[in-house]
Each structure stands twice: as structure tokens, then as C-alpha cells.
Motif scaffolding. Structure first.
Motif: not given
Length: 52
Positions: A33-52
């Protein structure tokens, strides 16, 4: 006949099972669960938050 094989007693098997259930499985679940959360966090860091 069984010179190279170890015979596990019932108490050793129970201790191993309890270690697996009480320590290894919860730790593995937390790590997944921690690894998945980290991957989502890194993705959003580069791709921006959802809906932007």
C-alpha cells in the motif's frame, strides 16, 4: 533414509505459521500500500493533480 532432511515438529510449524500471520503478511500489506501511494504521489508530482 531421511539423513539429509530435517523433520519439523508441530510446535515449530505453529511458530512459523504465527510468525507469517502476525508479522510477515501485515508488513507485506503495508509495504504494498505504501509503495502504491508513493507511485501515485510521484505520478501526480510530474503529471499534475487530477482534473488539471
Amino acid at each position: 533414509m531421511n539423513e539429509g532432511q530435517e523433520q519439523f515438529t508441530r510446535s515449530q510449524e505453529l511458530r512459523g505459521f504465527l510468525l507469517l500471520c502476525a508479522v510477515v503478511a501485515p508488513l507485506l500489506a503495508v509495504m504494498v500500500v505504501t509503495g502504491y501511494g508513493f507511485l501515485v504521489w510521484m505520478y501526480q508530482l510530474f503529471a499534475g493533480p487530477p482534473g488539471s
